[in-house]
Design a protein around this motif. Structure first.
Motif, PDB file in Angstrom:
ATOM      1  N   GLY A   1       0.846  -1.264   0.047  1.00 26.42           N
ATOM      2  CA  GLY A   1      -0.070  -0.050   0.019  1.00 26.42           C
ATOM      3  C   GLY A   1       0.887   1.194   0.165  1.00 26.42           C
ATOM      4  O   GLY A   1       0.346   2.323  -0.325  1.00 26.42           O
ATOM      5  N   LEU A   2       2.083   1.166   0.188  1.00 26.09           N
ATOM      6  CA  LEU A   2       3.004   2.585   0.377  1.00 26.09           C
ATOM      7  C   LEU A   2       3.216   3.197  -1.061  1.00 26.09           C
ATOM      8  O   LEU A   2       3.107   4.280  -1.114  1.00 26.09           O
ATOM      9  CB  LEU A   2       4.217   2.138   0.967  1.00 26.09           C
ATOM     10  N   ASP A   3       2.894   2.304  -1.825  1.00 25.27           N
ATOM     11  CA  ASP A   3       3.387   2.919  -3.239  1.00 25.27           C
ATOM     12  C   ASP A   3       2.077   4.001  -3.662  1.00 25.27           C
ATOM     13  O   ASP A   3       2.373   4.870  -4.367  1.00 25.27           O
ATOM     14  CB  ASP A   3       3.451   1.901  -4.254  1.00 25.27           C
ATOM     15  N   GLY A   4       0.972   3.446  -3.124  1.00 24.82           N
ATOM     16  CA  GLY A   4      -0.345   4.599  -3.403  1.00 24.82           C
ATOM     17  C   GLY A   4      -0.332   5.698  -2.746  1.00 24.82           C
ATOM     18  O   GLY A   4      -1.186   6.287  -2.857  1.00 24.82           O
TER      19      GLY A   4
ATOM     20  N   THR B   1       1.745   7.681   9.751  1.00 28.88           N
ATOM     21  CA  THR B   1       0.786   7.047  10.334  1.00 28.88           C
ATOM     22  C   THR B   1       0.534   5.641   9.978  1.00 28.88           C
ATOM     23  O   THR B   1       0.453   4.781  11.139  1.00 28.88           O
ATOM     24  CB  THR B   1      -0.624   7.837  10.200  1.00 28.88           C
ATOM     25  N   THR B   2       0.798   5.255   8.968  1.00 31.23           N
ATOM     26  CA  THR B   2       0.735   3.732   8.347  1.00 31.23           C
ATOM     27  C   THR B   2       2.033   3.156   9.034  1.00 31.23           C
ATOM     28  O   THR B   2       1.796   1.940   9.612  1.00 31.23           O
ATOM     29  CB  THR B   2       0.631   3.756   6.824  1.00 31.23           C
ATOM     30  N   VAL B   3       3.044   3.869   8.852  1.00 35.11           N
ATOM     31  CA  VAL B   3       4.171   2.965   9.188  1.00 35.11           C
ATOM     32  C   VAL B   3       4.094   2.821  10.821  1.00 35.11           C
ATOM     33  O   VAL B   3       4.566   1.880  11.454  1.00 35.11           O
ATOM     34  CB  VAL B   3       5.449   3.730   9.081  1.00 35.11           C
ATOM     35  N   PHE B   4       3.691   3.990  11.490  1.00 35.32           N
ATOM     36  CA  PHE B   4       3.826   3.901  13.041  1.00 35.32           C
ATOM     37  C   PHE B   4       2.744   2.735  13.456  1.00 35.32           C
ATOM     38  O   PHE B   4       2.918   2.226  14.517  1.00 35.32           O
ATOM     39  CB  PHE B   4       3.281   5.132  13.696  1.00 35.32           C
ATOM     40  N   ASP B   5       1.574   2.688  12.961  1.00 37.97           N
ATOM     41  CA  ASP B   5       0.652   1.786  13.202  1.00 37.97           C
ATOM     42  C   ASP B   5       1.083   0.552  13.330  1.00 37.97           C
ATOM     43  O   ASP B   5       0.826  -0.376  14.197  1.00 37.97           O
ATOM     44  CB  ASP B   5      -0.617   1.818  12.429  1.00 37.97           C
ATOM     45  N   LEU B   6       1.938   0.040  12.565  1.00 38.34           N
ATOM     46  CA  LEU B   6       2.505  -1.435  12.360  1.00 38.34           C
ATOM     47  C   LEU B   6       3.692  -1.466  13.159  1.00 38.34           C
ATOM     48  O   LEU B   6       3.909  -2.333  13.869  1.00 38.34           O
ATOM     49  CB  LEU B   6       3.038  -1.555  10.896  1.00 38.34           C
ATOM     50  N   VAL B   7       4.687  -0.474  13.319  1.00 40.39           N
ATOM     51  CA  VAL B   7       5.552  -0.699  14.169  1.00 40.39           C
ATOM     52  C   VAL B   7       5.387  -0.681  15.576  1.00 40.39           C
ATOM     53  O   VAL B   7       6.044  -1.379  16.342  1.00 40.39           O
ATOM     54  CB  VAL B   7       6.756   0.199  14.013  1.00 40.39           C
ATOM     55  N   ALA B   8       4.249  -0.209  15.821  1.00 36.68           N
ATOM     56  CA  ALA B   8       3.659  -0.231  17.390  1.00 36.68           C
ATOM     57  C   ALA B   8       3.269  -1.622  17.696  1.00 36.68           C
ATOM     58  O   ALA B   8       3.458  -1.994  18.966  1.00 36.68           O
ATOM     59  CB  ALA B   8       2.424   0.918  17.498  1.00 36.68           C
ATOM     60  N   ARG B   9       2.869  -2.435  16.752  1.00 34.15           N
ATOM     61  CA  ARG B   9       2.566  -3.873  16.924  1.00 34.15           C
ATOM     62  C   ARG B   9       3.862  -4.486  17.517  1.00 34.15           C
ATOM     63  O   ARG B   9       3.562  -5.662  18.028  1.00 34.15           O
ATOM     64  CB  ARG B   9       1.857  -4.359  15.746  1.00 34.15           C
ATOM     65  N   CYS B  10       5.015  -4.136  17.025  1.00 38.54           N
ATOM     66  CA  CYS B  10       6.152  -4.920  17.585  1.00 38.54           C
ATOM     67  C   CYS B  10       6.555  -4.345  18.977  1.00 38.54           C
ATOM     68  O   CYS B  10       7.795  -4.899  19.559  1.00 38.54           O
ATOM     69  CB  CYS B  10       7.518  -4.550  16.747  1.00 38.54           C
ATOM     70  N   GLY B  11       5.728  -3.416  19.579  1.00 41.22           N
ATOM     71  CA  GLY B  11       6.282  -2.876  20.789  1.00 41.22           C
ATOM     72  C   GLY B  11       7.144  -1.480  20.759  1.00 41.22           C
ATOM     73  O   GLY B  11       7.696  -0.810  21.727  1.00 41.22           O
TER      74      GLY B  11
ATOM     75  N   HIS C   1      25.916   5.988  -3.850  1.00 43.68           N
ATOM     76  CA  HIS C   1      27.131   6.637  -3.387  1.00 43.68           C
ATOM     77  C   HIS C   1      27.766   6.341  -1.988  1.00 43.68           C
ATOM     78  O   HIS C   1      28.578   6.664  -1.479  1.00 43.68           O
ATOM     79  CB  HIS C   1      27.119   8.163  -3.828  1.00 43.68           C
ATOM     80  N   GLY C   2      26.783   5.662  -1.280  1.00 41.57           N
ATOM     81  CA  GLY C   2      27.289   5.460   0.034  1.00 41.57           C
ATOM     82  C   GLY C   2      26.042   5.672   1.001  1.00 41.57           C
ATOM     83  O   GLY C   2      24.786   5.834   0.741  1.00 41.57           O
ATOM     84  N   PHE C   3      26.495   6.071   2.237  1.00 42.84           N
ATOM     85  CA  PHE C   3      25.195   6.315   3.337  1.00 42.84           C
ATOM     86  C   PHE C   3      24.440   7.511   3.093  1.00 42.84           C
ATOM     87  O   PHE C   3      24.913   8.588   2.517  1.00 42.84           O
ATOM     88  CB  PHE C   3      25.812   6.630   4.633  1.00 42.84           C
ATOM     89  N   GLN C   4      23.225   7.180   3.077  1.00 42.56           N
ATOM     90  CA  GLN C   4      22.083   8.394   2.899  1.00 42.56           C
ATOM     91  C   GLN C   4      21.274   8.723   4.247  1.00 42.56           C
ATOM     92  O   GLN C   4      21.165   9.887   4.251  1.00 42.56           O
ATOM     93  CB  GLN C   4      21.312   7.836   1.909  1.00 42.56           C
ATOM     94  N   GLY C   5      20.838   7.659   4.915  1.00 45.27           N
ATOM     95  CA  GLY C   5      19.928   7.926   5.899  1.00 45.27           C
ATOM     96  C   GLY C   5      19.785   6.706   6.904  1.00 45.27           C
ATOM     97  O   GLY C   5      20.457   5.630   6.676  1.00 45.27           O
ATOM     98  N   GLY C   6      18.634   6.756   7.556  1.00 43.97           N
ATOM     99  CA  GLY C   6      18.501   5.545   8.402  1.00 43.97           C
ATOM    100  C   GLY C   6      17.041   5.649   9.012  1.00 43.97           C
ATOM    101  O   GLY C   6      16.321   6.868   8.947  1.00 43.97           O
ATOM    102  N   ILE C   7      16.555   4.526   9.489  1.00 41.16           N
ATOM    103  CA  ILE C   7      15.296   4.337  10.061  1.00 41.16           C
ATOM    104  C   ILE C   7      15.587   3.902  11.376  1.00 41.16           C
ATOM    105  O   ILE C   7      16.076   2.744  11.551  1.00 41.16           O
ATOM    106  CB  ILE C   7      14.282   3.816   9.241  1.00 41.16           C
ATOM    107  N   SER C   8      15.145   4.702  12.374  1.00 39.05           N
ATOM    108  CA  SER C   8      15.546   4.070  13.829  1.00 39.05           C
ATOM    109  C   SER C   8      13.990   3.926  14.507  1.00 39.05           C
ATOM    110  O   SER C   8      13.054   4.726  14.643  1.00 39.05           O
ATOM    111  CB  SER C   8      16.280   5.161  14.624  1.00 39.05           C
TER     112      SER C   8
ATOM    113  N   TYR D   1      11.137   0.194   2.420  1.00 36.95           N
ATOM    114  CA  TYR D   1       9.886   0.666   1.713  1.00 36.95           C
ATOM    115  C   TYR D   1       9.672   1.898   2.256  1.00 36.95           C
ATOM    116  O   TYR D   1       8.913   2.862   1.518  1.00 36.95           O
ATOM    117  CB  TYR D   1       8.811  -0.389   1.648  1.00 36.95           C
ATOM    118  N   ALA D   2       9.593   1.996   3.589  1.00 38.32           N
ATOM    119  CA  ALA D   2       9.154   3.091   4.219  1.00 38.32           C
ATOM    120  C   ALA D   2       9.870   4.572   3.974  1.00 38.32           C
ATOM    121  O   ALA D   2       9.387   5.585   3.946  1.00 38.32           O
ATOM    122  CB  ALA D   2       9.057   2.842   5.819  1.00 38.32           C
TER     123      ALA D   2
END
Length: 245
Positions: free
Chosen positions: A18-21, A30-40, A134-141, A163-164
């Motif tokens: 669904g992220l592509d849309g 909101t969508t990403v947070f709803d899911l990662v919250a399920r992991c604690g 070209h190397g490091f760009q960013g991160g998701i924490s 994907y996020a």
């Protein structure tokens, strides 16, 4: 694997589809947070890597972070000492915060970062480094009080993170303004020769300057990039695209 873990993995793949849309960054957040919250996880941030001298805040694409944490993090300069950031620069693999190799006794500034993060409800976390051609760009924490990620769930979170990041980069309107070159032309010259394995004496001969002048350019480059030795400066200059091989 538990039924809950299996359900999370299915939901993660549904979310990826669904992220592509999505075109609204808030919808992505909101969508990403709803899911990662399920992991604690209680918090997460998707960010570009700040350039030397920059703060973390302007580089954030999307985030759900504790109140006051970001302003405090930027104000006291935690980015320069954060062991999670440091490890992110040295690996392409996702990792849990407690897997980061550092000695709290030998590195009190890094210890302070982690202790203060814990005080803000982030006692544990998981990070997905993001790289480009070209190397490091960013991160998701992602962070929370405590987390438990079975191997298959970790792999699902890794894929979700990639994907996020793509969705956040596509939908956010905040773009880094070009800042121009950090180093002078001669500083880039001496670092380029250093990257080729040239000595200071060889570099001085090639450029028609004194060895002391070469040393000055190297010292200035270290100061501008914020590194401690020539090898580290070369690595950072390559990563920042100040020089190329």
């Amino acid at each position: 694997m538990s039924d809950a873990d299996d359900a999370f993995i299915r939901q993660a793949f549904d979310l990826i589809d669904g992220l592509d849309g999505l075109s609204d960054p808030l919808a992505v957040q909101t969508t990403v947070f709803d899911l990662v919250a399920r992991c604690g996880f209680s918090y997460f941030a998707i960010t570009r890597l700040p350039q030397p001298g920059e703060r973390l805040g302007p580089n954030l694409l999307l985030s759900v972070w504790p109140d006051g944490w970001l302003s405090h993090y930027d104000r006291v300069g935690h980015y320069r000492h954060d062991p999670v950031v440091r490890h992110c620069l040295s690996t392409t693999e996702p990792f849990a915060w407690n897997e980061v190799p550092h000695d709290p006794k030998a590195d009190p500034q890094a210890r302070r970062v982690m202790e203060e993060a814990r005080e803000h409800g982030m006692g544990a976390g998981y990070c997905v480094p993001i790289y480009d051609a070209h190397g490091f760009q960013g991160g998701i924490s992602m962070a929370g009080e405590r987390i438990e990620l079975p191997p298959r769930v970790r792999r699902a979170v890794h894929l979700l993170g990639l994907y996020a990041w793509a969705a956040a980069a596509r939908t956010t309107t905040r773009r880094r303004k070009p800042t121009g070159r950090l180093l002078s032309a001669r500083e880039r010259d001496v670092l380029s020769f250093a990257a080729q394995g040239r000595t200071r004496e060889e570099t001085a001969d090639l450029l028609g300057v004194s060895v002391e002048t070469v040393a000055t350019h190297l010292r200035n480059a270290r100061s501008k990039i914020g590194t401690r030795n020539t090898t580290h400066t070369v690595i950072e200059a390559l990563r920042l695209r100040e020089i190329t091989l």
